[in-house]
Design a protein around this motif. Structure first.
Motif, PDB file in Angstrom:
ATOM      1  N   SER A  59       0.882  -1.163   0.000  1.00 32.24           N
ATOM      2  CA  SER A  59       0.000   0.000   0.000  1.00 32.24           C
ATOM      3  C   SER A  59       0.917   1.209   0.000  1.00 32.24           C
ATOM      4  CB  SER A  59      -0.893   0.031   1.247  1.00 32.24           C
ATOM      5  OG  SER A  59      -0.107   0.225   2.414  1.00 32.24           O
ATOM      6  N   ALA A  60       0.350   2.379  -0.270  1.00 33.36           N
ATOM      7  CA  ALA A  60       1.172   3.599  -0.235  1.00 33.36           C
ATOM      8  C   ALA A  60       1.756   3.800   1.158  1.00 33.36           C
ATOM      9  CB  ALA A  60       0.327   4.800  -0.652  1.00 33.36           C
ATOM     10  N   ASP A  61       0.963   3.523   2.213  1.00 35.22           N
ATOM     11  CA  ASP A  61       1.453   3.695   3.579  1.00 35.22           C
ATOM     12  C   ASP A  61       2.595   2.733   3.892  1.00 35.22           C
ATOM     13  OD1 ASP A  61      -0.244   5.760   4.142  1.00 35.22           O
ATOM     14  OD2 ASP A  61      -1.648   4.588   5.360  1.00 35.22           O
ATOM     15  N   ALA A  62       2.454   1.476   3.499  1.00 33.47           N
ATOM     16  CA  ALA A  62       3.500   0.493   3.777  1.00 33.47           C
ATOM     17  C   ALA A  62       4.802   0.860   3.071  1.00 33.47           C
ATOM     18  CB  ALA A  62       3.038  -0.904   3.352  1.00 33.47           C
ATOM     19  N   ILE A  63       4.697   1.299   1.812  1.00 33.36           N
ATOM     20  CA  ILE A  63       5.891   1.687   1.057  1.00 33.36           C
ATOM     21  C   ILE A  63       6.526   2.929   1.672  1.00 33.36           C
ATOM     22  CG2 ILE A  63       6.706   2.522  -1.183  1.00 33.36           C
ATOM     23  CD1 ILE A  63       4.442   0.779  -2.436  1.00 33.36           C
ATOM     24  N   ALA A  64       5.708   3.919   2.030  1.00 30.40           N
ATOM     25  CA  ALA A  64       6.237   5.149   2.628  1.00 30.40           C
ATOM     26  C   ALA A  64       6.898   4.859   3.971  1.00 30.40           C
ATOM     27  CB  ALA A  64       5.114   6.165   2.800  1.00 30.40           C
ATOM     28  N   LEU A  65       6.281   4.015   4.789  1.00 35.24           N
ATOM     29  CA  LEU A  65       6.870   3.673   6.087  1.00 35.24           C
ATOM     30  C   LEU A  65       8.187   2.926   5.901  1.00 35.24           C
ATOM     31  CD1 LEU A  65       6.743   3.506   9.151  1.00 35.24           C
ATOM     32  CD2 LEU A  65       5.278   1.477   8.929  1.00 35.24           C
ATOM     33  N   PHE A  66       8.238   2.040   4.927  1.00 33.97           N
ATOM     34  CA  PHE A  66       9.473   1.299   4.639  1.00 33.97           C
ATOM     35  C   PHE A  66      10.627   2.267   4.379  1.00 33.97           C
ATOM     36  CE2 PHE A  66      12.418  -0.747   1.688  1.00 33.97           C
ATOM     37  CZ  PHE A  66      12.621  -1.980   2.263  1.00 33.97           C
ATOM     38  N   PHE A  67      10.388   3.268   3.526  1.00 38.74           N
ATOM     39  CA  PHE A  67      11.450   4.220   3.198  1.00 38.74           C
ATOM     40  C   PHE A  67      11.764   5.155   4.368  1.00 38.74           C
ATOM     41  CE2 PHE A  67      10.626   2.883  -1.149  1.00 38.74           C
ATOM     42  CZ  PHE A  67      11.908   2.869  -1.679  1.00 38.74           C
ATOM     43  N   ALA A  68      10.750   5.529   5.139  1.00 37.61           N
ATOM     44  CA  ALA A  68      10.990   6.406   6.289  1.00 37.61           C
ATOM     45  C   ALA A  68      11.828   5.695   7.353  1.00 37.61           C
ATOM     46  CB  ALA A  68       9.663   6.874   6.879  1.00 37.61           C
ATOM     47  N   LEU A  69      11.538   4.417   7.596  1.00 35.33           N
ATOM     48  CA  LEU A  69      12.329   3.653   8.553  1.00 35.33           C
ATOM     49  C   LEU A  69      13.759   3.445   8.051  1.00 35.33           C
ATOM     50  CD1 LEU A  69       9.695   0.948   9.600  1.00 35.33           C
ATOM     51  CD2 LEU A  69      10.606   2.782  11.051  1.00 35.33           C
ATOM     52  N   ALA A  70      13.901   3.202   6.757  1.00 36.32           N
ATOM     53  CA  ALA A  70      15.243   3.062   6.188  1.00 36.32           C
ATOM     54  C   ALA A  70      16.022   4.368   6.334  1.00 36.32           C
ATOM     55  CB  ALA A  70      15.151   2.653   4.718  1.00 36.32           C
ATOM     56  N   ASP A  71      15.340   5.486   6.129  1.00 33.09           N
ATOM     57  CA  ASP A  71      15.984   6.795   6.274  1.00 33.09           C
ATOM     58  C   ASP A  71      16.416   7.036   7.719  1.00 33.09           C
ATOM     59  OD1 ASP A  71      16.692   9.407   5.075  1.00 33.09           O
ATOM     60  OD2 ASP A  71      15.173  10.180   6.452  1.00 33.09           O
ATOM     61  N   ASN A  72      15.683   6.446   8.663  1.00 30.04           N
ATOM     62  CA  ASN A  72      16.017   6.580  10.085  1.00 30.04           C
ATOM     63  C   ASN A  72      17.052   5.554  10.537  1.00 30.04           C
ATOM     64  OD1 ASN A  72      15.419   8.058  12.543  1.00 30.04           O
ATOM     65  ND2 ASN A  72      14.458   6.190  13.322  1.00 30.04           N
ATOM     66  N   LYS A  73      17.593   4.813   9.560  1.00 30.80           N
ATOM     67  CA  LYS A  73      18.624   3.802   9.829  1.00 30.80           C
ATOM     68  C   LYS A  73      18.121   2.699  10.758  1.00 30.80           C
ATOM     69  CE  LYS A  73      21.668   6.367   7.568  1.00 30.80           C
ATOM     70  NZ  LYS A  73      20.843   7.539   7.261  1.00 30.80           N
ATOM     71  N   ASN A  74      16.838   2.370  10.620  1.00 33.50           N
ATOM     72  CA  ASN A  74      16.294   1.306  11.451  1.00 33.50           C
ATOM     73  C   ASN A  74      16.548  -0.063  10.837  1.00 33.50           C
ATOM     74  OD1 ASN A  74      13.763   3.601  12.202  1.00 33.50           O
ATOM     75  ND2 ASN A  74      14.999   2.628  13.786  1.00 33.50           N
ATOM     76  N   ILE A  75      16.403  -1.090  11.647  1.00 35.90           N
ATOM     77  CA  ILE A  75      16.466  -2.473  11.182  1.00 35.90           C
ATOM     78  C   ILE A  75      15.012  -2.910  11.009  1.00 35.90           C
ATOM     79  CG2 ILE A  75      17.188  -4.817  11.749  1.00 35.90           C
ATOM     80  CD1 ILE A  75      19.407  -3.385  13.527  1.00 35.90           C
TER      81      ILE A  75
END
Length: 447
Positions: A59-75
């Protein structure tokens, strides 16, 4: 690496990024969603390097959250709703510190009172790289937690490729699903999402949103043929179907090529442990494939495929490392070799040894799937005191038949098509599916 994907989207703000019956969203709108999730992550004090799961399919939310977490250097630990029964197990293996539930409203956050310091996680934190945790399918045993350096996975998508409208079939918890998403967004393609993964819904999405590429599994393609759902939709936009995750049956491939003469069929090869390799089939009707790419080294040792990759996983959370001293992983896949071409025969662990003779399940399945009485079949071995193993067929029939009658028909059909030791000696008839939530055959050898 995150910056590269964001810049690609910024260069074409009006381009359609994600499309489904639920939402149509442009690159610009997706960027806004990513920024909103960045702010939310900061507000909720999800710290850099934290292990974070989220459940929610494409979904748009799942994709956006994926990139936001990656930007935050999360695992990141993405969980598909198809695997809901395993959420607790997966979160425990990953030792998640935060769990996010995506729904129709605002995201819900659960903070776990645990802090995990697995050596693989510490290596990501030391380099300030985002991580990705995926789980093996467990088709022949317990799932393993696979830790990837997400920056390295993303790196290979900086090489420009063709912009395509790609129907995402494999979910975000699968290396193939992650690969499809990153490929599409890196090249200003469009992510097409079906309402569900039934043949009718997939065909409807291809027609409605003019999808050009369908990455999927042989099991789904067999279901598509059986359903004949394709007869009710215009699939003229579809130019390429790629298939992987399990061996393709030759009989199924031949039916596909005959049914869809204008579509190219291409075998792919990849593992969560090493990523997806570049591949090229000898032709649409051939199971011979050439695999590799600049970032991969491939060799065959004792008829078994071994791979070394720049994008190899860091390791397993709950199992020993499978890499040798030179960095090669024994994939466990047996192959035939013809110069640069390979034919994937199946997992070594799935080969059935009947009195010293090898039986490859995909070969037997290919023959049985030619029978009109059989909708689907999975072949595996069962221990036997004399021959060591015997061949067992678990059948989903197209018509009501007893196990005894099905066994009789199978023997009559196979007597001139298979060697006697390859013919199933035990037949189980079931109304249940023979595959898991990833549309991959479940082989359970009985010892």
């Amino acid at each position: 690496m995150i910056a590269f994907f964001l810049e690609q989207m910024q260069q074409a703000p009006e381009h359609e990024a994600v499309v489904s019956d639920a939402v149509r969203i442009s690159n610009e709108e997706l960027l806004v969603k990513i920024d909103l999730f960045r702010s939310w992550i900061k507000q909720e004090a999800i710290h850099q390097g934290a292990v974070v799961s989220f459940n929610g399919d494409y979904s748009a939310d799942a994709i956006a959250l994926f990139f936001a977490l990656a930007d935050n250097k999360n695992i990141i630990v993405p969980l598909s709703n198809d695997s809901a029964a395993h959420f607790d197990e997966f979160r425990d293996i990953a030792q998640t510190e935060f769990d996010i539930e995506l729904g129709n409203g605002n995201p819900k956050l659960l903070c776990r009172e645990r802090k995990h310091s697995h050596p693989l996680y510490e290596s990501l934190r030391e380099t300030s790289d985002p991580g990705l945790v995926l789980f093996s399918s467990g088709s022949t045993g317990k799932s393993k937690g696979i830790v990837q350096n997400l920056r390295k996975l993303m790196q290979k998508f900086t090489t420009p490729r063709k912009s395509l409208r790609m129907l995402i079939f494999l979910q975000l918890d699968h290396i193939g699903g992650v690969n499809s998403l990153l490929f599409a967004l890196a090249n200003n393609g469009t992510v097409v999402v079906a309402n569900d993964r039934s043949p009718a819904s997939v065909c409807q999405a291809i027609e409605r949103y003019r999808a050009q590429v369908l990455p999927t599994s042989p099991t789904f393609l067999n279901l598509l043929l059986l359903s004949r759902a394709y007869e009710n939709y215009d699939l003229s936009s579809l130019a390429l179907v790629t298939y992987g995750t399990e061996p393709m049956q030759q009989s199924t491939l031949e039916k596909l090529v005959s049914t869809f003469p204008d579509i190219e069929f291409q075998q792919t090869y990849g593992l969560s442990e090493v990523g997806i390799l570049r591949s090229k089939s000898r032709d649409s009707a051939s199971l011979w494939v050439r695999i590799g790419g600049n970032e991969f080294d491939v060799k065959v040792v004792d008829n078994t495929l071994r791979i070394r990759a720049e994008s190899s996983m860091l390791g397993y959370l709950n199992a020993p490392s499978p890499f040798d001293d030179e960095g090669y992983m024994d994939t466990g896949d047996l192959v035939e070799q013809d110069g640069e071409w390979l034919k994937i025969l199946g997992r070594k662990s799935e080969i059935i040894n009947v009195g010293g003779s090898k039986v490859f399940p995909a070969e037997v399945e290919s023959v049985l799937l030619e029978m009109p009485e059989i909708e689907d079949v999975v072949i595996y071995g069962e221990a036997h005191p004399i021959t060591g193993k015997v061949v067992v067929a678990k059948i989903k029939p197209t018509e009501p038949l007893s196990s005894r009658e099905m066994k009789k028909r199978i023997r009559e059909y196979c007597v001139e098509r298979l060697s006697s030791y390859k013919i199933p000696v035990k037949v189980l008839v079931t109304a249940e599916t023979t595959y898991n939530e990833r549309y991959k055959k479940m082989r359970r050898e009985i010892k």
